[in-house]
Enzyme design. Structure first.
Site, PDB file in Angstrom:
ATOM      1  N   ASP A  68      -3.167   2.484  -5.943  1.00 21.71           N
ATOM      2  CA  ASP A  68      -2.039   2.558  -5.011  1.00 21.71           C
ATOM      3  C   ASP A  68      -1.844   1.310  -4.161  1.00 21.71           C
ATOM      4  OD1 ASP A  68      -4.419   2.964  -3.698  1.00 21.71           O
ATOM      5  OD2 ASP A  68      -3.662   4.522  -2.369  1.00 21.71           O
ATOM      6  N   GLU A  69      -2.597   0.247  -4.428  1.00 17.89           N
ATOM      7  CA  GLU A  69      -2.480  -0.973  -3.637  1.00 17.89           C
ATOM      8  C   GLU A  69      -2.410  -2.200  -4.553  1.00 17.89           C
ATOM      9  OE1 GLU A  69      -5.261  -1.319  -0.320  1.00 17.89           O
ATOM     10  OE2 GLU A  69      -5.858   0.764  -0.661  1.00 17.89           O
ATOM     11  N   ASP A 127       0.846  -1.190   0.000  1.00 17.78           N
ATOM     12  CA  ASP A 127       0.000   0.000   0.000  1.00 17.78           C
ATOM     13  C   ASP A 127       0.886   1.247   0.000  1.00 17.78           C
ATOM     14  OD1 ASP A 127      -1.910   1.942   0.320  1.00 17.78           O
ATOM     15  OD2 ASP A 127      -2.685   1.191   2.236  1.00 17.78           O
TER      16      ASP A 127
END
Length: 411
Positions: free
Chosen positions: A104-105, A8
């Site tokens: 973003d993960e 993350d």
């Protein structure tokens, strides 16, 4: 046993903004939408802003009351996509089993990489240090034996940290946590579980599964399995493409929409982006949904099923406009509107649409829209504009198909 990582990127939007403008490094920074276009909310904030209580989703004016020195920077989706891709290139050094979870993960299955690169913790530390050294961004990495607990692990320490939830200790680590920490449990579900006397993950794990199914349906059984560590869904390959459930776009308009005619123009512009995305993914849909929010911030959605598939902007806008006319009388003007195509399938040219449709005309129109897609992709969204939308194009001039009300397709 599998080894799953959840990576993350910390405060991603703000971290990218600071990376590209180092003068912001020691400042209190947030990424916010346009106040003028009524998107004036906090989209992301850095650690310094968090200390002042600035929260995602709150109005910018409210955030500035908490911190007068708060610096608001506009979103830059082109940069976010670039850094997201660069980060995934680093992940690919260790595995090709990479499943994005938003921009973003990502989940990574590194089970087969342990003989080459070490334990899950060692691989996580290598990835964390390489992202920091090469991109100037920090990540939090969770290490566990399934995706649910790997995700939970990445939330344990932030920013710039690695946390492990091993199989032999997951009850000790996870069960005391609040039940709302578990992926798949939002505020509403958490309240319903609290009403049943379930406040921790351990409470959920030890609850009667039949009672959960009675109150929450299949979701109750699934959450019970999650809490007990019984989640075994695979991490999909990085080149795997799943057909999304829907493709949609929405926009909050600079001024309220007071009639069907003005709303049709907005629906047509949104339908152009929906159609372009459908063509890009070679999909067609058999259902259309229109979502609206009125001046009083009340939301409504309307759905219709179609006898034939749609991929054309004109057909999507026509069906969406008719659906709205049948269900809304405009006594209260609209603040925002969205259109979504659902029941998606791979696209196949339909050679016998109906007795009343001109097949050749439809194919010519499809070729025209694909040509427009190529021009806009090369020269920008404003390179080709319908004459009927020229008066309203200003409202959309800064918004491209990649940023206009995009909703995550998988989550």
């Amino acid at each position: 046993m599998r080894t799953i990582l959840h990576c993350d990127l910390n405060n991603f939007y703000c971290s990218v903004a600071i990376k590209e403008n180092p003068e912001l490094r020691d400042k209190v920074v947030a990424v916010g939408g346009s106040v003028e276009e009524r998107h004036g909310i906090i989209l992301a904030k850095n650690e310094a802003a968090k200390k002042f209580g600035v929260s995602t989703g709150e109005p910018i004016w409210q955030a500035k009351q908490k911190c007068a020195n708060l610096i608001i920077v506009p979103p830059n989706f082109k940069s976010y996509n670039r850094y997201s891709e660069l980060t995934r290139k680093i992940y690919e050094r260790y595995t090709d089993l990479i499943e994005p979870f938003g921009i973003d993960e990502c989940w990574l299955d590194v089970t087969g990489s342990r003989r080459l690169f070490g334990t899950g913790l060692e691989i996580a530390e290598k990835i964390r240090s390489e992202v920091k050294a090469e991109l100037g961004l920090t990540i939090s990495v969770g290490v566990s034996f399934n995706k649910i607990f790997a995700k939970l692990g990445s939330d344990l320490k932030k920013p710039d940290a690695v946390s492990e939830i091993p199989y032999d200790r997951f009850r000790e680590i996870v069960w005391p946590m609040e039940v709302g920490c578990l992926l798949g449990i939002g505020r509403s579900t958490a309240r319903r579980l609290n009403d049943l006397g379930i406040f921790t993950v351990g409470d959920l794990a030890n609850a009667d599964v039949d009672s959960l199914k009675l109150r929450l349906g299949k979701n109750g059984e699934m959450l019970h399995a999650f809490a007990n560590g019984n989640e075994n869904s695979p991490v999909t390959r990085c080149d795997y493409v799943e057909i999304p459930k829907s493709v949609g776009r929405s926009v909050t308009c600079p001024s309220d929409l007071e009639d069907a005619a003005s709303t049709h123009k907005i629906l047509l512009r949104l339908s152009e982006d929906v159609a372009a995305e459908l063509r890009r993914q070679n999909l067609q849909g058999f259902s259309i949904q229109v979502s609206i929010r009125d001046r009083n911030l009340e939301t409504h959605s309307f759905l219709t099923s179609l006898d034939t598939s749609v991929q054309s902007a004109d057909m999507i806008a026509k069906e969406a406009t008719e659906l709205l006319k049948q269900n809304y009388d405009f006594q209260i003007p609209l603040r925002s509107v969205g259109v979504r195509v659902q029941k998606l399938e791979p696209y196949e040219p339909q050679f016998q649409l109906s007795l009343f449709e001109d097949r050749l005309s439809i194919l010519k129109h499809d070729t025209l829209e694909r040509s427009v897609d190529k021009i806009r992709e090369k020269h920008g969204g404003g390179a080709v504009v319908r004459a009927s939308l020229m008066d309203d194009f200003k409202a959309f001039r800064e918004q491209s198909p990649s940023t206009l009300g995009r909703t995550r397709l998988r989550k």
